[in-house]
Design an enzyme around this catalytic site. Structure first.
Site, mmCIF file in Angstrom:
data_model
loop_
_atom_site.group_PDB
_atom_site.id
_atom_site.type_symbol
_atom_site.label_atom_id
_atom_site.label_comp_id
_atom_site.label_asym_id
_atom_site.label_seq_id
_atom_site.Cartn_x
_atom_site.Cartn_y
_atom_site.Cartn_z
ATOM 1 N N THR A 191 9.375 -3.993 -15.459
ATOM 2 C CA THR A 191 8.429 -4.991 -14.954
ATOM 3 C C THR A 191 7.707 -5.599 -16.152
ATOM 4 O O THR A 191 7.023 -4.883 -16.883
ATOM 5 C CB THR A 191 7.413 -4.367 -13.984
ATOM 6 O OG1 THR A 191 6.718 -3.297 -14.641
ATOM 7 C CG2 THR A 191 8.110 -3.826 -12.758
ATOM 8 N N HIS A 208 1.723 2.126 -3.424
ATOM 9 C CA HIS A 208 0.678 2.939 -4.059
ATOM 10 C C HIS A 208 0.773 4.400 -3.604
ATOM 11 O O HIS A 208 0.642 5.325 -4.422
ATOM 12 C CB HIS A 208 -0.710 2.408 -3.694
ATOM 13 C CG HIS A 208 -1.092 1.137 -4.382
ATOM 14 N ND1 HIS A 208 -0.919 0.939 -5.735
ATOM 15 C CD2 HIS A 208 -1.669 -0.004 -3.898
ATOM 16 C CE1 HIS A 208 -1.369 -0.262 -6.070
ATOM 17 N NE2 HIS A 208 -1.822 -0.859 -4.970
ATOM 18 N N GLU A 228 0.821 -1.214 0.000
ATOM 19 C CA GLU A 228 0.000 0.000 0.000
ATOM 20 C C GLU A 228 0.860 1.272 0.000
ATOM 21 O O GLU A 228 0.498 2.274 -0.622
ATOM 22 C CB GLU A 228 -0.939 0.005 1.209
ATOM 23 C CG GLU A 228 -1.927 -1.159 1.257
ATOM 24 C CD GLU A 228 -2.794 -1.284 0.003
ATOM 25 O OE1 GLU A 228 -2.929 -0.289 -0.743
ATOM 26 O OE2 GLU A 228 -3.328 -2.380 -0.228
ATOM 27 N N ASP A 262 1.923 -0.499 -15.934
ATOM 28 C CA ASP A 262 2.218 0.154 -14.654
ATOM 29 C C ASP A 262 3.193 1.303 -14.850
ATOM 30 O O ASP A 262 3.682 1.876 -13.881
ATOM 31 C CB ASP A 262 2.763 -0.862 -13.643
ATOM 32 C CG ASP A 262 4.080 -1.491 -14.081
ATOM 33 O OD1 ASP A 262 4.493 -1.273 -15.236
ATOM 34 O OD2 ASP A 262 4.707 -2.199 -13.270
#
Length: 532
Positions: free
Chosen positions: A242, A218, A215, A237
């Protein structure tokens, strides 16, 4: 490999994207701010904005909102979560060794530290924890836990603290966060009391504190690794290193897990921003770190303080890490080099230099550091290692292995401007972000920092070899000019360049005890040659 598809109650559920979409629909200002944030992140990740040096330490306030006594988690459980965050964001987690070999090269240290706040918004002492009993049996992602009026707890100022609410969450929700750009009153992270820390009420398979790591990712502007497009292959993303993947992974996938034609290595399911179990998510990537650092240099530039990045080693080193790579350079730099530049050069510098060579020197404590480093260095420092020196280093417990803190650096006159730019970051800061004007944050390009010359930073040319470069003289400049003065001026220039390199290494937290001593000696030589 576990199959969580038949056990939905064991699946990770994050409400961040639901909050994000709700704010996009309800707050036009949020959409505009998000657009500027993404523009800044794009520029930063392309190298057009200089990242802040060192580590950033962020003060945390944990708001425990509980309906039953069991939910009123202990201080020890909260401390365990803070420790986990510091390990995960510094790449010092023991399970970093489980990263598959193809992904190991991009696993990165996020250069972030977290600490419970020691003063509240009014300046009063605090342990960084608030406790509120509520009549609400289970909160959801509607932010009611973030307000006194709705049974929760009001946030502390979001530009000074990372607010973390720990409470009972309903519907299988483990946690959620607010992306940068949202309202200050609701800014922060929410975590279910059953997924916080690694003891007490924490329940497997989410009992290793990785929900908070996820979190906070984020909160620092990271998206889910699959791009939040359901199970398709078109989402992103916005991080290049990635791999694209077809939806979230759950449980404990086996490597490789191939989707979206991303073979042979497949999904990076062990990334903190996937949905796997706590014992399976273990890494951030270099690209994700660049994105988080861009957030700290832009919309979250007001929070935290820059500190030295003292190296943190994983409790269990990666299996692929050769012992020789970590052992030999340290042996060469710490054990062998001091025999020359600690034992030989200080004697000459004191003998040849003026008696009042430090008269006009620094006033911030560096005078003592230089005095001890040069006057006592040749006699007191053992040949094997400076760490055994009882006079210069033994008095300070902060200099124990793994806990050392830098000595006071020499004055910064000769590199004041670049150091200031490194510490303060991009022009404009948070004020320009909130009030975008021409030349403010996100509008004025910042030139990337020039790379240091790799040839000499770890081997001071005079102090290590006992010889001046290019035949230059070690004597102070003479009044009548001539060749000797020109040579001395050239040597001053060499020292100035060397000192600037040491300053840059210091700002990045890359100087050990021996490096600091070498810096102080270089500064002493510079002063005695007439530099100011």
């Amino acid at each position: 490999m576990s199959d969580n598809t038949t056990h939905p109650e064991r699946c990770r559920c994050c409400g961040t994207m639901a909050v994000h979409r709700r704010l996009l629909d309800q707050d036009p200002g949020y959409a505009r701010r998000r657009s500027r944030i993404e523009e800044h992140a794009f520029r930063a990740m392309r190298g057009t904005i200089v990242q802040r040096p060192g580590c950033t330490r962020i003060p945390v306030v944990v708001h425990v909102v509980y309906n039953t006594d069991e939910q009123n988690i202990s201080r020890e459980q909260i401390d365990s979560q803070i420790e986990i965050l510091n390990e995960d964001f510094r790449k010092a987690n023991a399970d970093i060794s489980t990263v598959p070999a193809p992904f190991a090269p991009v696993a990165a240290d996020a250069r972030l530290l977290f600490a419970l706040a020691t003063s509240d918004p009014d300046g009063n002492p605090t342990d960084g924890i608030t406790r509120t009993r509520t009549d609400v049996s289970g909160f959801v992602d509607d932010d009611k836990v973030k307000a006194d009026a709705s049974g929760g707890k009001d946030a502390w100022p979001a530009d000074e603290y990372l607010n973390i609410w720990v409470c009972p969450l309903s519907g299988g929700l483990l946690g959620y966060a607010q992306f940068p750009g949202g309202a200050a009153a609701t800014d922060g992270v929410v975590v279910n009391y059953t997924a916080f820390g690694n003891m007490g009420t924490a329940q497997a398979p989410f009992n290793l504190g990785r929900t908070a790591t996820h979190e906070i990712g984020h909160w620092l502007n990271l998206f889910h690794i699959w791009g939040d497009d359901g199970s398709g292959c078109s989402g992103s993303d916005f991080v290049d290193d990635t791999p694209n993947q077809g939806g979230a992974n759950v449980g404990k996938p086996a490597f490789p897990k191939v989707s979206c034609d991303n073979g042979p290595d497949g999904d990076m399911f062990m990334n903190y921003m996937d949905y796997v179990d706590d014992d399976t998510m273990v890494m951030f990537t270099e690209g994700q770190v660049a994105r988080m650092q861009a957030c700290l240099d832009g919309p979250r530039s007001a929070i935290g303080e820059t500190v030295s990045c003292t190296p943190m080693q994983p409790k269990i080193l990666p299996k692929d890490n050769p012992k020789d790579l970590a052992k030999e350079p340290i042996k060469e730099l710490v054990k062998d080099r001091p025999k020359e530049f600690v034992k030989e050069r200080p004697k000459d510098l004191i003998k040849d230099g003026p008696k009042d060579g430090f008269k006009d020197g620094p006033k911030d404590g560096s005078k003592d550091g230089i005095k001890d480093g040069i006057k006592d260095g040749g006699k007191e420092i053992p040949k094997d290692s400076p760490k055994d020196n009882p006079k210069d280093f033994g008095k300070d417990p902060g200099l124990e292995p793994g806990k050392w803190k830098p000595l006071d650096p020499p004055p910064k006159q000769i590199f004041e401007v670049p150091t200031k730019q490194l510490v303060e970051g991009p022009v404009g800061g948070k004020q320009a972000f909130e009030n975008p004007l021409p030349g403010g944050w996100g509008n004025q390009p910042v030139q990337p920092m020039q790379p240091m010359q790799p040839a000499q930073p770890l081997q001071p040319f005079v102090l290590a070899t006992g010889q001046a470069p290019s035949g230059a003289s070690l004597k102070p400049p003479v009044a009548d000019g001539g060749g000797e003065q020109d040579q001395s001026q050239a040597l001053l220039g060499e020292y100035a360049q060397l000192l600037a390199q040491y300053a840059q290494l210091y700002q990045q937290g890359m100087l050990d005890q021996q490096g600091m001593l070498a810096w102080q000696q270089a500064w002493a030589a510079y002063v005695q040659l007439g530099g100011r």
